[in-house]
Design an enzyme around this catalytic site. Structure first.
Site, PDB file in Angstrom:
ATOM      1  N   ASN A 223       0.840  -1.201   0.000  1.00 54.17           N
ATOM      2  CA  ASN A 223       0.000   0.000   0.000  1.00 54.17           C
ATOM      3  C   ASN A 223       0.876   1.251   0.000  1.00 54.17           C
ATOM      4  O   ASN A 223       2.100   1.159  -0.001  1.00 54.17           O
ATOM      5  CB  ASN A 223      -0.953  -0.027   1.204  1.00 54.17           C
ATOM      6  CG  ASN A 223      -0.188  -0.082   2.504  1.00 54.17           C
ATOM      7  OD1 ASN A 223       0.536   0.831   2.857  1.00 54.17           O
ATOM      8  ND2 ASN A 223      -0.311  -1.219   3.215  1.00 54.17           N
ATOM      9  N   ALA A 289       1.979   1.053  11.633  1.00 54.65           N
ATOM     10  CA  ALA A 289       2.140   0.383  10.333  1.00 54.65           C
ATOM     11  C   ALA A 289       0.796   0.184   9.641  1.00 54.65           C
ATOM     12  O   ALA A 289      -0.216  -0.074  10.290  1.00 54.65           O
ATOM     13  CB  ALA A 289       2.823  -0.968  10.535  1.00 54.65           C
ATOM     14  N   ASP A 293      -4.106  -6.378   5.234  1.00 54.11           N
ATOM     15  CA  ASP A 293      -5.098  -7.202   5.929  1.00 54.11           C
ATOM     16  C   ASP A 293      -5.028  -8.652   5.474  1.00 54.11           C
ATOM     17  O   ASP A 293      -5.312  -9.563   6.233  1.00 54.11           O
ATOM     18  CB  ASP A 293      -6.508  -6.653   5.668  1.00 54.11           C
ATOM     19  CG  ASP A 293      -6.702  -5.314   6.362  1.00 54.11           C
ATOM     20  OD1 ASP A 293      -6.129  -5.146   7.465  1.00 54.11           O
ATOM     21  OD2 ASP A 293      -7.400  -4.428   5.810  1.00 54.11           O
ATOM     22  N   LYS A 303       7.956 -17.259 -10.935  1.00 58.11           N
ATOM     23  CA  LYS A 303       7.201 -16.130 -11.468  1.00 58.11           C
ATOM     24  C   LYS A 303       5.950 -16.648 -12.199  1.00 58.11           C
ATOM     25  O   LYS A 303       6.056 -17.557 -13.043  1.00 58.11           O
ATOM     26  CB  LYS A 303       8.093 -15.347 -12.434  1.00 58.11           C
ATOM     27  CG  LYS A 303       7.457 -14.082 -12.918  1.00 58.11           C
ATOM     28  CD  LYS A 303       8.394 -13.313 -13.839  1.00 58.11           C
ATOM     29  CE  LYS A 303       7.653 -12.171 -14.493  1.00 58.11           C
ATOM     30  NZ  LYS A 303       8.410 -11.549 -15.551  1.00 58.11           N
ATOM     31  N   ILE A 321      -1.522  -7.458  14.294  1.00 60.75           N
ATOM     32  CA  ILE A 321      -0.328  -7.357  15.154  1.00 60.75           C
ATOM     33  C   ILE A 321      -0.656  -6.675  16.478  1.00 60.75           C
ATOM     34  O   ILE A 321      -0.385  -7.194  17.559  1.00 60.75           O
ATOM     35  CB  ILE A 321       0.805  -6.610  14.410  1.00 60.75           C
ATOM     36  CG1 ILE A 321       1.190  -7.410  13.165  1.00 60.75           C
ATOM     37  CG2 ILE A 321       2.005  -6.404  15.324  1.00 60.75           C
ATOM     38  CD1 ILE A 321       2.085  -6.701  12.188  1.00 60.75           C
ATOM     39  N   PHE A 337      -3.407   3.229  15.602  1.00 64.12           N
ATOM     40  CA  PHE A 337      -3.755   4.308  14.669  1.00 64.12           C
ATOM     41  C   PHE A 337      -4.901   3.826  13.799  1.00 64.12           C
ATOM     42  O   PHE A 337      -5.020   2.630  13.526  1.00 64.12           O
ATOM     43  CB  PHE A 337      -2.557   4.682  13.791  1.00 64.12           C
ATOM     44  CG  PHE A 337      -1.619   5.617  14.473  1.00 64.12           C
ATOM     45  CD1 PHE A 337      -0.798   5.157  15.489  1.00 64.12           C
ATOM     46  CD2 PHE A 337      -1.587   6.961  14.132  1.00 64.12           C
ATOM     47  CE1 PHE A 337       0.041   6.021  16.159  1.00 64.12           C
ATOM     48  CE2 PHE A 337      -0.741   7.834  14.794  1.00 64.12           C
ATOM     49  CZ  PHE A 337       0.076   7.365  15.815  1.00 64.12           C
ATOM     50  N   LYS A 351     -12.448   0.453  17.186  1.00 63.69           N
ATOM     51  CA  LYS A 351     -11.180  -0.301  17.140  1.00 63.69           C
ATOM     52  C   LYS A 351     -10.464  -0.269  18.480  1.00 63.69           C
ATOM     53  O   LYS A 351      -9.800  -1.240  18.864  1.00 63.69           O
ATOM     54  CB  LYS A 351     -10.262   0.286  16.071  1.00 63.69           C
ATOM     55  CG  LYS A 351     -10.605  -0.238  14.703  1.00 63.69           C
ATOM     56  CD  LYS A 351      -9.787   0.399  13.617  1.00 63.69           C
ATOM     57  CE  LYS A 351     -10.453   0.117  12.283  1.00 63.69           C
ATOM     58  NZ  LYS A 351      -9.915   0.900  11.202  1.00 63.69           N
ATOM     59  N   LYS A 355      -9.708  -3.932  19.701  1.00 65.43           N
ATOM     60  CA  LYS A 355      -8.306  -4.394  19.747  1.00 65.43           C
ATOM     61  C   LYS A 355      -7.722  -4.284  21.155  1.00 65.43           C
ATOM     62  O   LYS A 355      -6.536  -4.524  21.348  1.00 65.43           O
ATOM     63  CB  LYS A 355      -7.472  -3.583  18.749  1.00 65.43           C
ATOM     64  CG  LYS A 355      -7.909  -3.781  17.290  1.00 65.43           C
ATOM     65  CD  LYS A 355      -6.997  -3.052  16.310  1.00 65.43           C
ATOM     66  CE  LYS A 355      -7.592  -3.073  14.911  1.00 65.43           C
ATOM     67  NZ  LYS A 355      -6.658  -3.535  13.892  1.00 65.43           N
TER      68      LYS A 355
HETATM   69  O1  C5P Z   1      -8.043  -2.540  11.601  1.00 65.85           O
HETATM   70  P1  C5P Z   1      -7.187  -1.434  11.083  1.00 65.85           P
HETATM   71  O2  C5P Z   1      -6.171  -1.868  10.086  1.00 65.85           O
HETATM   72  O3  C5P Z   1      -7.922  -0.232  10.631  1.00 65.85           O
HETATM   73  O4  C5P Z   1      -6.419  -0.958  12.406  1.00 65.85           O
HETATM   74  C1  C5P Z   1      -5.389  -0.031  12.392  1.00 65.85           C
HETATM   75  C2  C5P Z   1      -4.483  -0.237  13.562  1.00 65.85           C
HETATM   76  O5  C5P Z   1      -4.199  -1.596  13.785  1.00 65.85           O
HETATM   77  C3  C5P Z   1      -3.147   0.394  13.323  1.00 65.85           C
HETATM   78  O6  C5P Z   1      -2.624   0.765  14.576  1.00 65.85           O
HETATM   79  C4  C5P Z   1      -2.369  -0.726  12.682  1.00 65.85           C
HETATM   80  O7  C5P Z   1      -0.978  -0.534  12.804  1.00 65.85           O
HETATM   81  C5  C5P Z   1      -2.851  -1.895  13.466  1.00 65.85           C
HETATM   82  N1  C5P Z   1      -2.871  -3.159  12.713  1.00 65.85           N
HETATM   83  C6  C5P Z   1      -2.015  -4.189  13.055  1.00 65.85           C
HETATM   84  N2  C5P Z   1      -2.062  -5.368  12.380  1.00 65.85           N
HETATM   85  C7  C5P Z   1      -2.943  -5.556  11.389  1.00 65.85           C
HETATM   86  C8  C5P Z   1      -3.814  -4.527  11.011  1.00 65.85           C
HETATM   87  C9  C5P Z   1      -3.747  -3.344  11.691  1.00 65.85           C
HETATM   88  O8  C5P Z   1      -1.196  -4.014  13.964  1.00 65.85           O
HETATM   89  N3  C5P Z   1      -2.961  -6.706  10.752  1.00 65.85           N
END
Ligand code: C5P
Length: 417
Positions: A223, A289, A293, A303, A321, A337, A351, A355
């Site tokens: 991304n 980061a 997803d 390849k 994470i 974030f 969130k 989380k």
């Molecule tokens: O669910 P979303 O991606 O919107 O959540 C954003 C937050 O979760 C950010 O702090 C991002 O760094 C963290 N995150 C993560 N691992 C993931 C997806 C998001 O640590 N797989």
């Protein structure tokens, strides 16, 4: 309290130039010190003026050059005592054997020798002279006296000399001297930050940038995240006295001064490193980061060749994470974030709860003036505690300023725990 370690705040260098061919290098030294953000005033001995004119140093430093002790006009401007008090560092470069002898004896028969006795600032000397004069017993004796008196001696380099000799006695290059001066003030600032900074004694781990999920040996899913916010936060946390480890996805940013960096590509690797660091001890975990997803279910060994009009690639969910770290037994203070395009605050607050975070900073990435690749950001921060959720709006500002405000927000939230 926070200390910006990327800049030297308003420090004054009193550069004393004495008689020697290396005096020409000191003109460049003034430039380099000014480039590093120092205020520089120059003192010249009579001998120095035989090599370079005061006008050169006046033009480069932006201040009149100080040359005489008993000149009523000069004393009416900035007198020698005032000048001695103004200095945060007295740097004598080049330092002739004559000035070393004067300092060692405590003579005060010209402006520089008087300043040496009158200043409370640290004194650094960069001797530069003919190799035989450097090796002379009297010079070495004087240097030892100066070291005993607390003067910092910058050792001369070896090499060919202007007089044709080869040996020790060359003044180090201006870049090198400016670097040593900058490092000295950074270290002094760091020591204060480690004692009094808002995050003193904390180990902060930050994830930053995008992740890169391989499709085959040459392609990947990723991304547009640049990592700027995470890197700015790493610098701000370090400046607030923390030990900082940055787990960085593929970004083209320089590592902030003092920050330890571990480069990773995939989300799985980012999680693995995060868990390892947690084991080693982490007080604050900040997830900036933009983690992919999903990742490719089965990375192709070779390849993938162009074939039909359509290509299906199966994806599977990546681990979350920040949510995984928040579930660990040694759970640090957790900061997340959220970048949203609509219902920004509602999703972010959701969130925070889902989380199990302590704090979440959210921004509206549908706005073209902030977020992702922009240098500016505006955020709303939500905090969770046992009974309620609170909110703090941060004004639109540079990512550095936002990072600073986030450090303050973390400190406030931590002190309520
Ligand atoms: O669910 P979303 O991606 O919107 O959540 C954003 C937050 O979760 C950010 O702090 C991002 O760094 C963290 N995150 C993560 N691992 C993931 C997806 C998001 O640590 N797989």
């Amino acid at each position: 309290m926070s200390f910006d370690l990327s800049v030297i705040p308003n420090k004054n260098i009193l550069l004393a130039v004495t008689g020697g061919i290396a005096a020409y290098k000191s003109a460049i030294l003034v430039r380099r010190l000014k480039d590093a953000g120092f205020n520089v005033r120059v003192v010249m001995t009579e001998g120095a003026q035989a090599f370079v004119t005061p006008l050169t140093f006046q033009a480069l430093s932006g201040y009149p050059v100080h040359t005489e002790l008993l000149n009523p006009e000069a004393e009416a401007g900035m007198g020698h005592i005032e000048l001695a008090r103004w200095a945060d560092l007295l740097l004598v470069a080049p330092a002739s054997c004559d000035v070393l002898a004067k300092f060692a004896c405590g003579l005060a028969n010209d402006l520089l020798s008087t300043l040496y006795l009158a200043t409370k600032a640290p004194v650094w000397v960069a001797p530069a002279m003919n190799q035989q004069m450097w090796a002379a017993k009297a010079t070495q004796r004087n240097l030892n006296t100066l070291i005993e008196d607390g003067v910092h001696v910058i050792m001369p380099d070896a090499g060919s000399q202007a007089c044709g000799d080869v040996g020790l006695g060359r003044m180090p290059e201006p870049e090198d001297l400016a670097h040593q001066v900058t490092a000295y003030f950074h270290q002094a600032q760091r020591e204060i930050a480690e004692k009094f900074g808002l995050l003193a004694g904390k180990h902060v781990v930050i994830t930053a940038g995008p992740t890169r999920e391989a499709i085959d040996p040459v392609r990947y899913i990723s991304n547009h995240s640049t990592g700027k916010m995470g890197f700015a936060l790493a610098a701000a946390c370090y400046a607030a006295g923390a030990k900082v480890t940055l787990i960085a996805g593929p970004v083209s940013l320089d590592t902030p001064n003092g920050v330890a960096r571990i480069n990773v590509a995939s989300a799985q690797k980012m999680l693995e490193v995060s868990l390892e660091l947690l084991e080693q001890g982490c007080d604050i975990f900040i997830a900036t980061a933009a983690v992919a997803d999903y990742r490719v279910a089965k990375v192709a060994e070779h390849k993938i060749k162009k074939s039909g009009d359509e290509l299906q690639i199966a994806l599977i969910k990546n681990p979350d994470i920040v949510a995984t770290i928040a579930q660990q037994e040694k759970r640090p203070f957790m900061v997340g974030f959220a970048a949203e395009t609509h219902n920004v605050e509602e999703y972010a607050a959701g969130k925070l709860v889902a989380k199990k975070l302590d704090m979440i900073a959210c921004n509206d990435v549908s706005r073209s003036d902030i977020g992702f690749a922009s240098d500016e950001n505006a955020m709303t921060v939500f905090f969770a505690d046992a009974y309620h959720m609170s909110k703090r709006d941060l004004d639109k500002a540079s990512k550095q300023e936002i990072a600073q405000q986030l450090v303050e927000a973390m400190h406030d939230a931590l002190s309520k725990k």
